[in-house]
Write an enzyme that holds these catalytic residues in place. Sequence first.
Site, PDB file in Angstrom:
ATOM      1  CD  GLU A 106      -2.782  -0.544  -0.103  1.00 58.42           C
ATOM      2  OE1 GLU A 106      -3.106   0.524  -0.662  1.00 58.42           O
ATOM      3  OE2 GLU A 106      -3.332  -1.323  -1.066  1.00 58.42           O
ATOM      4  CB  CYS A 129       2.592  -2.330  -7.878  1.00 55.95           C
ATOM      5  SG  CYS A 129       0.848  -2.293  -7.518  1.00 55.95           S
ATOM      6  CG  HIS A 181       2.759  -7.054  -8.725  1.00 53.90           C
ATOM      7  ND1 HIS A 181       2.952  -6.643  -7.458  1.00 53.90           N
ATOM      8  CD2 HIS A 181       1.445  -6.616  -8.884  1.00 53.90           C
ATOM      9  CE1 HIS A 181       2.217  -5.807  -6.968  1.00 53.90           C
ATOM     10  NE2 HIS A 181       1.144  -5.701  -7.734  1.00 53.90           N
ATOM     11  CD  GLU A 210       6.292  -8.550  -7.009  1.00 49.28           C
ATOM     12  OE1 GLU A 210       6.869  -7.868  -7.902  1.00 49.28           O
ATOM     13  OE2 GLU A 210       5.244  -8.021  -6.322  1.00 49.28           O
TER      14      GLU A 210
END
Lengths: 193, 336
Positions: free
Chosen positions: A53, A84, A175, A177
């Site tokens: 976040e 992100c 993302h 990852e």
Amino acid sequence: MKIGVLGIQGDVSEHVSAASNALQFYGVKGEVITVRKKEVLKDLDYLIIPGGESTTISRLMIRSGIYDEILRRVDEGMGVIGTCAGSILMAKEVVDDDRVTPLKLMDISVRRNFFGRQRESFETELEIKYLGKYHAVFIRAPVIEKCWGDCEVLATIGDNIAMARQEKHFALIFHPELTEDYRIYRLFLNLRE
Amino acid sequence: MPFHLDLENVRYGSELIKRGFAKMQKGGVIMDVTNAEQAQIAEDAGAVAVMALERVPADIRAAGGVARMADPLKIQEIMDAVSIPVMAKVRIGHIEEARALEALGVDMIDESEVLTPADPFFHIDKREFTVPFVCGCRNLGEAVRRIWEGAAMIRTKGEAGTGNVIEAVRHIRLVNRAIEELKYMDDEKIHELAKNYAQSYAKLLLRVKELNGFEPVVGGDEPVFGHYTLNEIIEGLYKELQEIKRLQRLPVVNFAAGGVATPADAALMMQLGADGVFVGSGIFKSPNPEEMAKAIVEAVMHYDEPETVAEVSKGLKGMYGQEISQLSERLQERGW
């Protein structure tokens, strides 16, 4: 090579394993560590800011003094890769939102939660410059609306930008990852094929 | 802003997307809120998400009666107030409350024992949804069943609304020790365990056979949960257990919940291996919610630095805590 993953909040361990696997994949000697204190930033070549976040990461980054230390280390040549939520922190400008204080490392403007809420999160194929086809995962993703100055667009989505780079810094709204395609780390870490 | 991708091969609601969403919550605090003002306090304090409710668990407990899904008007008000994800609770097994919340656009659904269960036999088949779910558990069996049903995130049940952390500690310890125990089991033993864990899906069919005056025995090839046969469920649970054995942790994000009331409680749960913390009544039932919210966020980030936990705890007063044995009803016993 020493890579740090900002460990304030988000999918930190996923980034640590993905970066370690990428180093191994390309046969590069190095280590990947988690950064939860500003002191740990001192000898990093690259810092990865994970998904999470952006409001939470931004607030705690400032309170812990990590924010100022990142800027100081960038002046010394450290590269920063924001994915992100991390891409929001890379931007000069966050559109219509003062809840996040970005690091302003790249000439980009980013809009938070561009695609909508979680049910609008998606996976799709992207075309990334220098890489080709890439399967990307977007989770409550922001979007890069504009890119100017020395900033180079590396991938687009619809009329917007999904990935950009400026000097050693990268911003991407998906993302890397969460998938097992390590080719993208060749760009991040400036490795030869 | 609605956005329509003019792209082929776009996938929504895959397991990767749902579990990925939960992973973005790691290292964070998810706070129960009952209105827009509280939601903003939570966001300003650094919460990673909020849980939208009509009443916090302590008040649900005090009010008694049937606790249902919150008024969508209330949830919408909270969704409009913050930019972080908004979660909301549905009753165990209440597929239609879940459909309604999915239509409303909440980012994650908590199929929660804090509300009154709607189905005496089954939890929701969460794979049927685009929105991700979080579910409570008291032990590894409950966790594995919920994960097999498609939960993208697990949390301890603890004992909600009490401000007493002992049950959350009990549940995370039971799960962790059971995961370690898998190391010492061979494939055959794990298959036997999957069989034991699968029995709770046979409850409905057993009851039907009993009411029909037949011997209450369920065969492996009889459908027991939707179209799934008991054998299919055993194989599904077996696969999950093998993965858990290999990873030595749950394959989804695992949060602590149910009684976390102070920064030290939150740090304790992180030390015990939780990926993050839900704080229900602990914030807005404390005398100074703003300070408590910030302190718990900092304690979760710095859980392994006792100086920070001490610093943020100074002058803070937690909510009134309740002794578990004095409770008239234990919410954790809902669900199976």
